[in-house]
Each structure stands twice: as C-alpha cells, then as structure tokens.
Write a protein that holds these residues in place. Sequence first.
Motif, PDB file in Angstrom:
ATOM      1  N   UNK A   1     -18.587  51.932 -13.881  1.00 12.08           N
ATOM      2  CA  UNK A   1     -18.512  53.216 -14.578  1.00 12.08           C
ATOM      3  C   UNK A   1     -17.056  53.584 -14.841  1.00 12.08           C
TER       4      UNK A   1
ATOM      5  N   UNK B   1     -14.578  51.520 -15.161  1.00 16.70           N
ATOM      6  CA  UNK B   1     -14.002  50.621 -16.159  1.00 16.70           C
ATOM      7  C   UNK B   1     -14.398  51.023 -17.571  1.00 16.70           C
ATOM      8  N   UNK B   2     -15.678  51.375 -17.754  1.00 15.33           N
ATOM      9  CA  UNK B   2     -16.113  51.759 -19.104  1.00 15.33           C
ATOM     10  C   UNK B   2     -15.438  53.060 -19.538  1.00 15.33           C
ATOM     11  N   UNK B   3     -15.244  53.980 -18.602  1.00  9.53           N
ATOM     12  CA  UNK B   3     -14.575  55.233 -18.955  1.00  9.53           C
ATOM     13  C   UNK B   3     -13.127  54.992 -19.333  1.00  9.53           C
ATOM     14  N   UNK B   4     -12.472  54.058 -18.619  1.00 12.52           N
ATOM     15  CA  UNK B   4     -11.073  53.777 -18.951  1.00 12.52           C
ATOM     16  C   UNK B   4     -10.947  53.102 -20.309  1.00 12.52           C
ATOM     17  N   UNK B   5     -11.974  52.323 -20.718  1.00 12.73           N
ATOM     18  CA  UNK B   5     -11.942  51.737 -22.072  1.00 12.73           C
ATOM     19  C   UNK B   5     -11.906  52.849 -23.116  1.00 12.73           C
TER      20      UNK B   5
END
Lengths: 86, 274, 132
Positions: C5, C7-11
């Motif tokens: 979660x 990692x996807x938010x940081x993308x």
Amino acid sequence: MTYILPYILMALAALGSIVAVYLAIIEKDLLKAALFSAIQSTLYALLYYLLMAPDIVLTYIPVAVGLYPAVLIFLIKKTERYEGES
Amino acid sequence: MRRILHVVIISSVIAFTVLAAYALCVGGLGYELPPIEPRTLAKIYLSTTFNPSLRILSAMAPEAVTAIVWDYRGLDTVFETTVLYLAIIASIAIMRGIEHHEPYDEKKGMSIIGKTATKIIVPFIVGVAGAIALHGHLTPGGGFQGGATAAVAPLLVLVIFSVYFLEGIGLTKNRALVLRSTGLLGVGITSFIVFMIALIKGFNAFILQNQPKPYSPIGLPYAFNGNIIGGTLLLFNISEMLAVAAGFTILFILLAIPEEKVKKVISSQGESHG
Amino acid sequence: MVNIVVYLFTIVIMSMFVNIALALYGILARPSLIKKIIALTILGDSANTLAIIVGYRFAEPYPSPPVLTKLPPSKSDIQNFVSVAVDPLPQALVLTAIVIGLAVTLFLVFLTIQVYRLYGTTDVRKIAKLRG
C-alpha cells in the motif's frame, strides 16, 4: 487482508496521466493537444474520486472536461491551429 | 522513427517513476504514508461540524467542506469571488465597443439533428445544476459546483445554435451582467444579515456569522420542520450559483462573436491612432 | 520487502512531481502561446492534486469522505466519524484554487485573442522580433 484494489487503481490512473501529459506537451497539432489535456483531466477526476474528495470531483469535471477544452477550441478557431508555422 | 523515439521516452519516464518510488519507500521518509492519524485541526473541524451537544462551537451542517468554505473560512471565499469578478471585468474591458445585431433565422447554426438533441438536453443540465447547488449543505455540492455545471448549458446553446439565437431570446451581455450583480448582491447581504439583526435587537455579533458563538447569542435557524437547512449556507449557495453561472455566460457570449464584426472596430481604432 | 500500500501511494506522489516537471518544460520551451496556456492548466491541476494527497489518511477497511451521514448523531457516531474520515481542509482550499485558476486562464485566452488580432501571429519568437 486490507483492500488494495483502490490503491492499484490510483497508481494506474497516475501513470496513465503521465502518458497523457507527455503527449499533450509534445504534439504540434493544437487541437489534439487540447484533447489530450481533456484525457488527462478525466484521469485526474478518477484519482480525486479514489482519494475520497467528492466535492472536488463535482467542481473539476465541468471545469476541466467541459469548459477548458471548449474555450481552447474557440481560441484555436480564431487564431492558428499548428504551432511553429507562420 | 519519431514514433519509436516517443515510445522510448515515455517508457523510460514511467520506469523512472516506478523505480524512484521504490527507492523512496525502502530508504524511508521519516513517517508512514498514508498517515494513520490526521492533524489536530482536522479533528477539530470534523468533530464540530454537526454536534448538537456542543451547540456553541458547532456549524450545524453535516457537510464539512461546505461548512469550512462558507462558515469557518468565509472570508477566503469572499476574496475569491472578488478575484473572479476582476477577471470578468478585465475581459469585458478588452472586448469593448463591438456591435453585432442580426436577426436569427433557421439557416444559422448546425443541422436539425443537433438542434433537437440540444433542446432535450439543456433542461436536464440546468435541473441537475440546481439540485447540486440546493443540496450543498447535506451532500457534496454547493455554489461553485452548481454554477460551473449550469454554465455548460449556455455554452452548448452558443455552439449548436448561434450567438444570434441568444440575442433573440433576450440574454444579451448586459442582462447577464445584471444577473451576476444580483448574485453578488445576495452574497453581500447574506454576509451581513446576522450582524444587522443583532444591531436591531441590541446584541453583539460578527460578520459572516452563522450560528450562535461564545460572545454573541444570536444566529439563523439551522433546521425547519425537522429538515436541516444550514443557516446562512443555503442563502450563500443559491446566490453563488446565480453569480457564477451568469459570469461565465458573459465570457462565452464575448468569445462567440464572429471575427468579421471585430475587424471594423480594430481597424478604426488603428486609424485614429496612426 | 516494502508494504504494497505504501509503495503504490508513493508511485502516485512521484508521478505528480513528474507531471509538474513536464508542464514546466512545456511552459518554458514551446514557442506557441496556446501551448503555454495548456501547460499552465496542467501545472495548476497537478499542484492541486498534490495538496489533496496531503489530506489523505489510512483507515481499515477504507477511509470515508468528510460527510456525516447519521442524523441526528450520538456521541459514539461522531467518534466513529472522526476516526475514519479524511481531512476536509485541503479540499476546501483546492476548491478556491480551481476557481481562481479558471478565472486567470479565461483572461489569458482573451489576451491571446487580442495579441493575434493586433500582430497577426501567436509565436513568441516572431513577436519578440517585432520591436522597433
């Protein structure tokens, strides 16, 4: 387990908007550039919905998908269509 | 050749984004994303937006964003309305002195299929915009949202029929300016209404006040017959929708004037200077 | 391994910065006035999205928008609402910013039309040569 589907959709919408922004900046035909800008605004509206901001979605969709491309098409019709030529 | 170059650049930019996000995650930013606890200010706004037990501090509207826009931080919104007003006045000043009056006949505009479809859709758009604006204190919505949606309808009529159709109906630039001034007058009066009522009755009050506050025990009612109407928020939403929709209509009418009518004005101005 | 979660938010955050960089390149390097206006709108929208991302929070199973739905609320209803709702203040500020951006862009469009009527071109290199 926690729900990760909203986050996957958020990441896909953000990466898609990078493609749309790059194509809008590079394009020499200004009509297509305005259309790519409308595609980027649609992906941003999906991103606002997933970020739990319904007020912003209701403001952003008529402004950026309805008013901006219409005003830009009026402007292109009155001035030039291709950039870089005289 | 150009196409392969663009594909390579796009895929390298996306790969850079994905790898940089991974590096940022592993390296650590100092705190966890997304955060578990919001800020203290957010907790205060969320817990006092509709709290009948804390009557003195609450804004009595279940929608937190509209309460912040018109009640907690109402002065920001008044100044933003002023900025929009300045932009409209500047645009009218640039396009001054243009005369275009022609009667409307059936050959102007697009084909009959487009005109019939537009006649069906335009009342829907105005109805949905009115519903969004009137429910601004209960569901997501409000004055700007309703006004921006209602501004799509005159734009559609201008493109499908022509600008002469709107003149024939009676919606000229000056009448739209009158409508906008009426909306702005509504916003101005609503921001002073509790102050004037308190002056008459002899209490203390603030401007842009909605509900009773610690030093001033007077305010507008927040519920009527069991329905929540949100005090001044309803009046603000209605006036703002009228002002925003009329303001954008002025700009679209000025944009849709054909270029032949403008050339006479510009050339005559050039001769008088030259 | 990292949390998926996070990692996807940081993308999402990194792609907003990349959009801002691309829009800045579009404003500074392209010679047409209309392209500059398009890039300016993209820049403003990306900055607004970054402001809304700041107000997001993580809750199990998913957070809720800042609208109270149980009327009239009891004390436990309000405490439940405070523990799952996202921050409403950045959304109110972004609402103002969108309307101001729209007003400035509409004024820029009128100025560009006037420049084309008086000088006959919208290319900034040709306009810069016209002095004198």
